[in-house]
Design an enzyme around this catalytic site. Structure first.
Site, mmCIF file in Angstrom:
data_model
loop_
_atom_site.group_PDB
_atom_site.id
_atom_site.type_symbol
_atom_site.label_atom_id
_atom_site.label_comp_id
_atom_site.label_asym_id
_atom_site.label_seq_id
_atom_site.Cartn_x
_atom_site.Cartn_y
_atom_site.Cartn_z
ATOM 1 N N ARG A 143 0.855 -1.179 0.000
ATOM 2 C CA ARG A 143 0.000 0.000 0.000
ATOM 3 C C ARG A 143 0.896 1.236 0.000
ATOM 4 O O ARG A 143 2.029 1.195 0.487
ATOM 5 C CB ARG A 143 -0.919 0.015 1.226
ATOM 6 C CG ARG A 143 -1.892 -1.148 1.304
ATOM 7 C CD ARG A 143 -2.754 -1.024 2.550
ATOM 8 N NE ARG A 143 -3.739 -2.107 2.639
ATOM 9 C CZ ARG A 143 -3.541 -3.258 3.271
ATOM 10 N NH1 ARG A 143 -2.365 -3.475 3.875
ATOM 11 N NH2 ARG A 143 -4.466 -4.185 3.304
ATOM 12 N N LYS A 168 -2.232 -1.970 7.386
ATOM 13 C CA LYS A 168 -3.601 -1.553 7.669
ATOM 14 C C LYS A 168 -4.085 -2.214 8.952
ATOM 15 O O LYS A 168 -3.782 -3.371 9.223
ATOM 16 C CB LYS A 168 -4.502 -1.958 6.491
ATOM 17 C CG LYS A 168 -5.870 -1.293 6.503
ATOM 18 C CD LYS A 168 -6.609 -1.585 5.211
ATOM 19 C CE LYS A 168 -7.945 -0.871 5.162
ATOM 20 N NZ LYS A 168 -8.657 -1.142 3.878
ATOM 21 N N HIS A 246 -2.047 3.335 -6.549
ATOM 22 C CA HIS A 246 -2.625 2.141 -5.930
ATOM 23 C C HIS A 246 -2.893 1.050 -6.964
ATOM 24 O O HIS A 246 -2.931 -0.137 -6.609
ATOM 25 C CB HIS A 246 -3.916 2.500 -5.203
ATOM 26 C CG HIS A 246 -4.369 1.469 -4.215
ATOM 27 N ND1 HIS A 246 -3.635 1.138 -3.088
ATOM 28 C CD2 HIS A 246 -5.458 0.659 -4.186
ATOM 29 C CE1 HIS A 246 -4.267 0.193 -2.405
ATOM 30 N NE2 HIS A 246 -5.372 -0.125 -3.055
ATOM 31 N N ARG A 249 -0.436 -1.736 -7.018
ATOM 32 C CA ARG A 249 -0.724 -2.828 -6.064
ATOM 33 C C ARG A 249 -1.730 -3.803 -6.682
ATOM 34 O O ARG A 249 -1.549 -5.020 -6.609
ATOM 35 C CB ARG A 249 -1.269 -2.236 -4.763
ATOM 36 C CG ARG A 249 -1.798 -3.265 -3.748
ATOM 37 C CD ARG A 249 -2.223 -2.525 -2.490
ATOM 38 N NE ARG A 249 -3.038 -3.338 -1.585
ATOM 39 C CZ ARG A 249 -2.563 -4.166 -0.651
ATOM 40 N NH1 ARG A 249 -1.264 -4.322 -0.529
ATOM 41 N NH2 ARG A 249 -3.373 -4.827 0.148
ATOM 42 N N HIS A 280 -4.202 -8.388 3.632
ATOM 43 C CA HIS A 280 -5.656 -8.304 3.672
ATOM 44 C C HIS A 280 -6.176 -8.945 4.957
ATOM 45 O O HIS A 280 -5.630 -9.939 5.426
ATOM 46 C CB HIS A 280 -6.266 -9.023 2.467
ATOM 47 C CG HIS A 280 -6.181 -8.233 1.201
ATOM 48 N ND1 HIS A 280 -6.322 -8.794 -0.046
ATOM 49 C CD2 HIS A 280 -5.963 -6.908 0.985
ATOM 50 C CE1 HIS A 280 -6.200 -7.864 -0.973
ATOM 51 N NE2 HIS A 280 -5.979 -6.711 -0.367
ATOM 52 N N TYR A 289 -10.584 -9.553 -6.662
ATOM 53 C CA TYR A 289 -9.919 -9.327 -7.941
ATOM 54 C C TYR A 289 -10.488 -10.222 -9.046
ATOM 55 O O TYR A 289 -10.532 -9.823 -10.208
ATOM 56 C CB TYR A 289 -8.410 -9.578 -7.814
ATOM 57 C CG TYR A 289 -7.691 -8.515 -7.032
ATOM 58 C CD1 TYR A 289 -7.532 -7.229 -7.541
ATOM 59 C CD2 TYR A 289 -7.166 -8.787 -5.771
ATOM 60 C CE1 TYR A 289 -6.875 -6.247 -6.825
ATOM 61 C CE2 TYR A 289 -6.494 -7.810 -5.039
ATOM 62 C CZ TYR A 289 -6.354 -6.545 -5.579
ATOM 63 O OH TYR A 289 -5.710 -5.574 -4.868
#
Length: 313
Positions: A143, A168, A246, A249, A280, A289
């Site tokens: 990220r 995150k 982004h 990524r 994640h 995705y």
């Protein structure tokens, strides 16, 4: 085969790919019961809208999630019977729909890094930092915030492991890097220290030695994108619109997954590794995705269909 039998096959195949389908199964079985009561033999947008109208009142996010579940089932069915028509993605309004990622080609990534290295600055630090920063995100899927927060000490040169301490939700993780990436980072830090005249705590810095900021990174990326034709010049919006940092990524994740299918690897097993690598919170965030990128969806559906036919033999 009846829609109920097709649903059983669909759920079995997707579970074999590693999906958690408890919610999807409940929703789809309600949908199939409605279709059976209506005497429907095939799925289309009209059938979905009639079923959706028969359900208890719900918010736009819930209704859109139902649409996504039925849509994927219909796409799978249409791969073996063209009479099925998948409801279009935007059939229902949903404020939480995620923007489809832009997937860069290898040439575009090379052009981004090359153009970034030419960004002007007094001592050449801007080009050095930005080209390395964009390149690291492209090859690791970090990220933006994670890459900006890196310190020089987060790279263990001896083992080639990068410590991501500011992930995150406060999560930390370790990323083993390819030796070529480690060499590139060593080259960067050596030249960075030479230009600064001292060692630096932050990994990525500006000309004055301060940590690279998100605003500066995005502004530089916008300039690079315009220079290579990925964004049009915008008179009133300085950064303009177009592919983002982004999306590097996203590209890393998608290219990794495409390679699995092409190499015949087991997506269910590999997905756990990729989810951990990307930081994640849940594999569901990584599975997104497959639904967001047409090429991935086609590969996943082709594999699911092949497994389904083999199971019938």
């Amino acid at each position: 085969m009846s829609l109920a039998s097709q649903l059983d096959r669909y759920l079995a195949v997707r579970r074999s790919l590693g999906y958690d389908l408890r919610t999807s199964e409940r929703v789809l079985r309600r949908f199939i019961r409605f279709a059976d009561d209506a005497g429907a033999q095939h799925i289309d947008a009209d059938l979905f809208l009639r079923w959706d109208a028969s359900q208890p009142a719900a918010g736009s996010s819930t209704r859109s999630a139902r649409l996504g579940m039925v849509r994927l089932f219909a796409l799978w069915l249409s791969s073996v019977d063209l009479a099925h028509e998948a409801p279009p993605r935007g059939l229902l309004p949903d404020r939480t729909i995620r923007k489809r990622p832009y997937i860069y080609s290898k040439v575009e990534i090379g052009d981004i890094i090359a153009a970034a290295s030419e960004l002007p600055s007094t001592y050449g630090m801007r080009g050095l930092t930005c080209s390395t920063f964009f390149g690291l995100i492209a090859v690791t899927g970090l990220r933006i915030s994670e890459a900006l927060a890196l310190d020089t000490s987060d790279l263990d040169v001896a083992t080639g492991v990068l410590s991501v301490r500011h992930g995150k939700l406060g999560k930390e993780r370790l990323l083993p890097l390819d030796p070529t990436v480690v060499d590139r980072l060593i080259t960067y830090t050596t030249e960075r220290n030479r230009l600064l005249g001292r060692a630096s705590t932050p990994l990525f810095v500006r000309c004055n030695g301060d940590r690279l900021s998100e605003w500066s990174a995005r502004a530089s990326f916008a300039r690079v994108s315009r220079a290579i034709g990925l964004r049009e010049y915008s008179r009133f919006k300085r950064h303009g619109k177009g592919p983002r940092i982004h999306d590097l990524r996203h590209t890393f994740a998608v290219r990794t997954m495409i390679d699995w299918y092409r190499m015949g690897k087991d997506p269910a097993r590999e997905m756990i590794r990729l989810t951990t690598w990307l930081g994640h919170a849940s594999p569901d965030h990584t599975f997104w995705y497959i639904e967001a990128v047409p090429e991935l969806l086609e590969l996943a559906m082709a594999r699911a269909t092949r497994i389904g036919w083999e199971a019938q033999r």
